[in-house]
Each structure stands twice: as structure tokens, then as C-alpha cells.
Write an enzyme that holds these catalytic residues in place. Structure first.
Site, PDB file in Angstrom:
ATOM      1  N   ALA A  43       0.762  -1.218  -0.092  1.00  0.00           N
ATOM      2  CA  ALA A  43       0.000   0.029   0.039  1.00  0.00           C
ATOM      3  C   ALA A  43       0.808   1.320  -0.166  1.00  0.00           C
ATOM      4  O   ALA A  43       0.560   2.246  -0.892  1.00  0.00           O
ATOM      5  CB  ALA A  43      -0.942   0.124   1.112  1.00  0.00           C
ATOM      6  N   LYS A 121      16.972  -8.228  -1.522  1.00  0.00           N
ATOM      7  CA  LYS A 121      16.799  -7.097  -0.881  1.00  0.00           C
ATOM      8  C   LYS A 121      16.303  -7.613   0.407  1.00  0.00           C
ATOM      9  O   LYS A 121      15.013  -7.823   0.338  1.00  0.00           O
ATOM     10  CB  LYS A 121      15.806  -6.010  -1.529  1.00  0.00           C
ATOM     11  CG  LYS A 121      15.538  -4.838  -1.005  1.00  0.00           C
ATOM     12  CD  LYS A 121      14.904  -3.945  -1.661  1.00  0.00           C
ATOM     13  CE  LYS A 121      14.553  -2.442  -1.086  1.00  0.00           C
ATOM     14  NZ  LYS A 121      13.829  -2.661   0.277  1.00  0.00           N
ATOM     15  N   ARG A 142      19.866   4.555   9.883  1.00  0.00           N
ATOM     16  CA  ARG A 142      19.759   5.374   8.712  1.00  0.00           C
ATOM     17  C   ARG A 142      19.325   6.747   8.817  1.00  0.00           C
ATOM     18  O   ARG A 142      19.928   7.772   8.595  1.00  0.00           O
ATOM     19  CB  ARG A 142      19.056   4.595   7.446  1.00  0.00           C
ATOM     20  CG  ARG A 142      19.063   5.491   6.111  1.00  0.00           C
ATOM     21  CD  ARG A 142      18.018   5.258   5.296  1.00  0.00           C
ATOM     22  NE  ARG A 142      17.465   3.838   5.163  1.00  0.00           N
ATOM     23  CZ  ARG A 142      18.071   3.051   4.140  1.00  0.00           C
ATOM     24  NH1 ARG A 142      18.961   3.794   3.241  1.00  0.00           N
ATOM     25  NH2 ARG A 142      17.852   1.910   3.794  1.00  0.00           N
ATOM     26  N   LYS A 302      23.066  -3.349  -8.749  1.00  0.00           N
ATOM     27  CA  LYS A 302      24.051  -2.315  -8.707  1.00  0.00           C
ATOM     28  C   LYS A 302      25.046  -2.586  -9.733  1.00  0.00           C
ATOM     29  O   LYS A 302      25.334  -3.466 -10.068  1.00  0.00           O
ATOM     30  CB  LYS A 302      24.997  -2.218  -7.428  1.00  0.00           C
ATOM     31  CG  LYS A 302      24.019  -2.316  -6.214  1.00  0.00           C
ATOM     32  CD  LYS A 302      24.839  -2.367  -4.856  1.00  0.00           C
ATOM     33  CE  LYS A 302      23.900  -2.433  -3.655  1.00  0.00           C
ATOM     34  NZ  LYS A 302      24.869  -2.716  -2.359  1.00  0.00           N
ATOM     35  N   LYS A 326      11.639  -4.664  -6.837  1.00  0.00           N
ATOM     36  CA  LYS A 326      10.531  -4.954  -6.000  1.00  0.00           C
ATOM     37  C   LYS A 326       9.662  -6.242  -6.416  1.00  0.00           C
ATOM     38  O   LYS A 326       9.228  -6.487  -7.424  1.00  0.00           O
ATOM     39  CB  LYS A 326       9.619  -3.906  -5.714  1.00  0.00           C
ATOM     40  CG  LYS A 326      10.195  -2.790  -4.996  1.00  0.00           C
ATOM     41  CD  LYS A 326      10.972  -3.054  -3.564  1.00  0.00           C
ATOM     42  CE  LYS A 326       9.806  -3.532  -2.551  1.00  0.00           C
ATOM     43  NZ  LYS A 326       9.071  -2.183  -2.065  1.00  0.00           N
TER      44      LYS A 326
END
Length: 698
Positions: A43, A121, A142, A302, A326
Site C-alpha cells: 500500500a 533485498k 539510517r 548495482k 521489488k
């Protein structure tokens, strides 16, 4: 891999855009500060992509708080500056979007990129670990990308992040802190035992646990490194080497220092030279995703070479030389509407969640498992709760936990049944899985329908409708009664002519000769299934030897531990009258080719030695069968293939691991073949396998 369409929330005007930005900022702040959010990942991604789409058409109206210009977690403040900005990643959702990204990357570096690194990931929390002369001195989140929160109090609780490196260097290791599936379950056990609400999912658990200070208890987490860079006081030579090393080389160096990386997993990072190779690796990782012991939500690609990374540069929120491909979400938030209580064939009373429909990986989910009443209590689930639902691959969807911060106060307790919801008898609550006191007799039709199925006694002509008819006519009260049916009794039933009657009697006669493994499976001993029934039958060879075994003896069968063994002994004792009745009806109680474990021979010195079981071509091997079989194996069902494996001395398994010896890969073999290739497990075609076990083919 399930195709993934580009998810975009539709924003129609400036008011909707402003609301979307506000919702995204709130969700991000909640997600990164405490691991909680009103939005699941899917979402949130849809919302942000909708915001980006609106901004592309209205660049003059972009709000300063928009998440499209900020690092993920940018709403979270921190007071420890990063030496190098700790950026997020932009996303792609399809092969077409990925190909377009590689084209833009080629334009930036003025040539095609010659090498990519490809890694899973990981679904956790990004941190920077600073080492001084090999000693871990500081751990920082982060944050907003320029500064993060000091979470050094968590040092020593994170597996894979050593307090002392193998070499006394000064450097910063960046990576992801997460919880494995086992760590997540342990964390929730500890949390609920302390009176707290269970975490909704492993990612939330890691975020909340990492930030928790002065807690009376600690729970383990796991670290996977994905970056290695110099600090201000790193030696000149080392700093130069780190800045010039390819990403794949940096990961090798990190592993050499003792840092955990994906190299230790079933989905290690690799390098690829073409778009096609990258997309093939994306498919491989996606296929292995359901079997991983930790969560991933995509694949990171990458530019591997340092020169290409410098040429591509970075934006304000993400590097231009890296992208996240994703994958479809496997977890969504929805509402728990109701709980149904179903009675299984052995009398087990199982709760099932009725959900507000939600789409996960292309399937609409309306039901999910709740395991057992104790699990409902432990997770403090309530009707009306927003709950996190997990589904990966072909596994049955399950409710993880309530999203407690979304409660309104209108939620209601889940009422447990006082009596069996099927027959009204009492309930045995002595174990976590509740059971009707009538056991198998409570749901006789289900018990019989299972017993006569293809993978059990394989009695053709005894479908569900016919079983119901026999039970309602009073002709069958247990499994053994089937073998006492007469021709006249069957002819007296509706829609039973002479041909169908004779065919059924012939099928019953054939079923008497089924091996012990299938008889055991038909009996439905709790805690066993087709595979375990075969193992037990091969070990004990006869029903008499099995019934004479105590719990300690039964534990000698692979896969049976100290908890399951006593349960099997008790089940066999409960089934004793039925087993006797089946034997009296002429049903076979031996396993062809198996030797009882208690058989002894006389040794040369007059003592005794256990008789050696015949060793087949698969002796000591763990075998997985996947895909469609062809050639001599074409007509064999998956269960028959597993029986063949065990007749030939092997052990059949449904999943590929480092312990797997051989994978028989037929046409259309998917993730299991990929995993076998990744782990270096031997592969065989159906024809090659048929030749190997030729002496054991019927």
C-alpha cells in the site's frame, strides 16, 4: 515468478495529492521509528508511486515534505552524522522498467555497464556499524540519510555483526538488521510472556527491538552486510582500496573480516554481465523466496565497478547506479471478521480466520489459518482486529498478529467453543490442538474419505457421496466395515448397479493387498502423513513390530522426536481394536521388502548381531522429486514416486536443502531445480532416475 503490474494510487487533484503526502509521511515515520504503520509495504509503494505520478504532471505544485525527494525513513531524526550519505533505493516493478533503468544508467556512464551485482533485498532495518582498529564502537540507524540514531546499546545482541573483526582495521560496515523466522517467533514468545503485544511481522520486530533501551530481556537479531567504506581515520592505503574496489570484491572483503553476508545463504550475491542474466537471477531468487528463513522484498541490482558508480553519481535520495527490483508483497494488512471452528477427520478442532478479502501475490485471500486456540490467546487476537496476513508461494495463508496500534476499542474477544461444533460432544483440551472426545468417530465421513483416497488405500468407486451413502445406511461405522460389505448390501443402495457393485468389490479386494505404509496412512495416525508412514513402515516392516515398539524405539525412525513418539504410541493403542478388525478382514499388515529392526543373526563368536537390511541403489540418499515425470515414470503419481524412492533404500523429501543428495527434475521443474543448482545438488532426469532404480520398478 508471479508477474507484477506497476502499482499506482490514483490521485485526482491537489487536495488528494496533499493528503497522500501527509499519509505517506505519517506512515514512514511510524514504520522507521517503531516498526508500526497503518499501511503495509504494498500500500505504501502504491501511494508513493501515485505521488510521483502526480508530481510528474504538476512539477510546480510539489510539496517540500514529499517522500519522492527524501531518503526512506526521512521523517526520523538522528543526531549522529553519517560520514557518507546513507541513501535509499529507487524501485522498479517489471522487466520493462528494469530494462529502461539500465538504459538510463548507460546514458549516464556513456557506455553499457559491463558488470552488475545482484543480491536479495533484505527486509530489515539499515544500519551503519563503525569499527575502530577492528573493534565495533558505534551502531547507527539510517535516519534521514544524513544523520541517524545511535543504537550502540544493541551491540552484542546481533548475530553476524562481530564485536571484533578478524583484522584490526578501521572502517564502516553497512548492512541490514533483521529477524529470521525462528528469531521472530522467539521474540514474540518473550514479548507476550512479558505481557506485551506480539509484533506484527519480523521487520516490525527488528525495528522495535533494535531501538529498545533498558529492556529487562534481549532477543537475538541477525545482520547481513551490504557495504564497506572507509572512515576519516582509516589508513590511506586501505581507504584507497575500499574506494576503488568493485562492490562484489567489497563483499568478499567483508566476509573475510568475519561479517555475515548473503554468501552464506541459499541466495548469495552474484555478478551478471547482461540484462538477461540479471533478470534470470531475479527469477531464481523469487522462486527461492518462500523457502528462505528470512524475509526479502526484492532484489538489489548495482553497477558493480567503482568507476561506473562514480560516473553515474547520486541523487538527493538514491544512488543512480543501484535499483531495487521489488517483488510482489507476501504480507498485507486486512481485518479479521470472524473465526470458524472446523472439525478434521481425526477429530481435531481447528480455528480458521475469515478475512476481509485482500490480494496477495495475485490471489484473493479470504481465509487464513489460526493454528490453535493457544496461538489465538498468545497473539491476543480479537474480532475486528486489523491483522497482518502472510502468504508466500503455495503455503496456506496465516494470520501473523494483530496490528495493535490500529485498534479502535470496538474489537471483540474471540469466543472458544465449549463443546464440539460438529457433534456437541466434549472437547479434550489437554494439548494445544483441541480434539473432539469422539475422535475419528465425530467426522466419520471425512475419516473414511481420506482413508480410501488415491494416496492411501486407493479404492476406486468410493467417492465422498458414496461414503456418505454407506454411513447413512448404517452399513459402515469404521474403516474395517468397508471390507465386510457384501454384494447384496451394495446392490440395495440407490444408483448401485451390478457393474458398479462388482467394480467396487474388486477395488476393495485389491486394497487388502496395499503395503503397510498405505494402511498406516489410511488410519490417519496424528503427527504422521504419507512420508512419515512410509518411513515407519520401512523401519518396522510389520504392524506387529510397530505395535510392540515403545516411544524410545519409535524415536529411531528419522524425523520422530521425543514429543511425537509418545503420541504415536498412544494413537496406535487407541486404534488397536480397528487394526485388529482390519487384520481379521484380511488387510495386509506388512511392508514388502522391509526387514524388522529386531531380527538377529548368530555371529561367528556365538553372539548375535542385527540382521543387515538390504541396501538399495538409493541407500543413505535424500531424494526430492519435482516437475512432471516422463518415460517409464510417466504414470506414477507423486506419492508413488516417493514410495519408489523408499523401496530403493532412499528417503523421500519435499524440500531441497544442503542435506539433499539427489533431485529428480522432470518437465516444468521450477524453484526446487533452481535451489538444487544453487546448492550444487546432483540432478537427474526421469529417464536417468528410472535406470538407477530399475530393479525396484513394479
Amino acid at each position: 515468478m508471479t508477474p507484477m503490474t506497476t502499482p499506482v494510487a490514483v490521485i485526482v487533484d491537489a487536495v488528494g495529492y496533499a493528503q497522500a503526502v501527509e499519509d505517506a509521511v505519517k506512515a514512514s515515520a511510524a514504520y522507521y521509528s517503531g516498526g508500526t504503520s497503518a499501511l503495509d509495504d504494498d500500500a505504501y509503494d502504491r501511494l508513493v508511486r501515485g505521488i510521483a505520478a502526480w508530481e510528474a504532471g504538476h512539477p510546480e505544485q510539489v510539496l517540500p515534505d514529499s517522500p519522492t525527494g527524501k531518503v526512506a525513513g526521512g521523517a526520523v531524526t538522528g543526531d549522529v552524522p553519517h560520514t557518507v550519505a546513507m541513501l535509499s533505493l529507487d524501485n522498479v516493478f517489471s522487466p520493462e522498467e528494469f530494462t529502461a533503468w539500465t538504459a538510463s544508467l548507460a546514458r549516464r556512464v556513456d557506455r553499457d555497464v559491463e558488470r552488475f551485482s545482484v543480491e536479495p533485498k533484505l527486509d530489515g532495518l539499515a544500519v551503519a556499524a563503525r569499527y575502530s582498529r577492528g573493534r565495533l564502537t558505534r551502531l547507527i540507524t539510517r535516519g534521514d540519510g544524513t544523520a541517524g540514531e545511535d543504537v550502540s546499546h544493541a551491540i552484542g545482541t546481533i548475530e553476524g555483526l562481530p564485536a571484533q573483526l578478524a583484522v584490526p582495521v578501521t572502517a564502516e560496515v553497512r548492512g541490514e538488521v533483521l529477524m529470521t523466522t525462528a528469531q521472530f517467533e522467539h521474540a514474540n514468545d518473550v514479548r507476550t510472556a512479558q505481557g506485551g503485544q506480539p509484533f506484527a511481522n519480523p521487520r516490525n520486530a527488528a525495528a522495535g527491538t533494535l531501538r529498545a533501551r533498558d529492556r529487562a530481556h534481549t532477543v537475538p537479531m541477525t545482520f547481513f552486510g551490504y557495504g564497506l567504506l572507509p572512515l576519516a581515520d582509516t589508513g590511506t592505503a586501505l581507504a584507497a582500496r575500499l574506494r576503488e574496489s568493485a562492490h562484489s570484491d567489497l563483499m568478499d572483503q567483508a566476509a573475510g573480516l568475519g561479517v555475515n553476508t548473503t554468501a552464506t545463504t541459499a541466495v548469495p550475491g552474484i555478478t551478471a554481465r547482461t540484462v538477461e542474466e540479471v533478470l534470470a537471477r531475479v527469477q531464481e531468487i523469487a522462486a527461492l523466496r518462500p523457502e528462505l528463513p528470512f524475509g526479502i522484498d526484492g532484489i538489489v541490482v548495482k553497477a558493480d565497478l567503482a568507476a561506473d558508480q562514480r560516473a553515474a553519481g547520486c541523487g538527493s535520495r538514491a544512488p543512480r547506479w543501484a535499483i531495487a527490483y521489488k517483488l510482489p508483497a507476501v504480507e498485507k494488512i486486512t481485518r479479521l471478521l470472524q473465526v470458524e471452528w472446523n472439525v478434521g477427520r481425526t477429530g481435531v478442532i481447528a480455528p480458521r480466520a475469515v478475512l476481509e478479502p485482500v490480494e496477495i501475490e495475485g490471489s484473493t485471500i479470504t481465509y487464513a489459518t489460526l493454528h490453535n486456540p493457544a496461538d489465538i490467546t498468545r497473539r491476543d487476537l480479537r474480532l475486528g482486529d486489523h491483522v497482518m496476513v502472510h502468504r508466500a508461494g503455495d503455503v496456506i495463508p496465516r494470520v501473523e498478529a494483530p496490528v495493535a496500534h490500529l485498534r479502535t476499542g470496538d474489537e471483540q474477544p474471540i469466543v472458544f467453543p465449549d463443546t464440539c461444533p460438529r457433534c456437541g460432544s466434549g472437547i479434550d483440551t489437554g494439548e494445544q490442538r483441541w480434539r473432539c472426545e469422539n475422535g475419528r468417530d465425530c467426522h466419520l465421513v471425512a475419516s473414511l474419505s481420506y482413508a480410501v483416497g488415491r494416496d492411501q488405500l486407493d479404492i476406486e468407486g468410493l467417492g465422498h457421496t458414496r461414503v456418505v451413502q454407506l454411513v447413512e445406511a448404517g452399513l459402515v461405522a469404521d474403516l474395517a466395515d468397508l471390507f465386510a460389505l457384501t454384494r447384496d448390501q451394495l446392490l440395495g443402495l440407490d444408483r448401485m448397479g451390478e457393474t458398479s457393485t462388482d467394480n467396487l468389490l474388486a477395488a476393495l479386494a485389491a486394497a487388502r493387498n496395499q503395503p503397510l505404509s498405505r494402511v498406516l496412512c489410511a488410519l490417519g495416525v496424528r503427527g504422521t502423513g504419507r512420508s512419515m508412514s512410509r518411513r515407519i513402515a520401512r523401519h518396522f516392516a510389520t504392524m506387529d513390530h510397530l505395535r510392540a515398539a515403545d516411544a524410545e524405539a519409535i524415536q529411531q525412525v528419522e524425523g520422530i522426536g521425543t514429543e511425537k513418539a509418545p503420541s504415536i504410541v498412544a494413537e496406535l493403542a487407541e486404534l488397536a481394536p480397528l487394526i485388529d478388525k482390519l487384520a481379521a478382514a484380511g488387510v495386509n499388515m506388512t511392508e514388502p521388502g522391509a526387514t524388522p529392526p529386531t531380527t538377529t543373526d548368530t555371529a561367528a563368536d556365538g553372539g548375535t548381531v542385527a540382521a543387515q537390511r538390504p541396501a538399495g541403489p538409493l541407500a543413505g540418499m535424500s531424494v526430492v522429486v519435482t516437475g512432471t515425470m516422463t518415460g517409464p515414470l510417466e504414470k506414477l503419481s507423486r506419492n508413488q514416486m516417493n514410495e519408489l524412492v523408499e523401496r530403493a533404500g532412499g528417503r523421500s523429501s519435499s524440500s531441497v536443502s544442503k542435506k539433499t543428495t539427489l533431485v529428480v527434475a522432470g518437465e516444468g521443474a521450477g524453484s526446487k531445480r533452481v535451489k538444487a543448482e544453487t546448492l550444487g545438488v546432483r540432478l537427474a532426469t526421469p529417464d536417468e532416475f528410472a535406470a538407477l532404480v530399475a530393479d525396484h520398478l513394479d
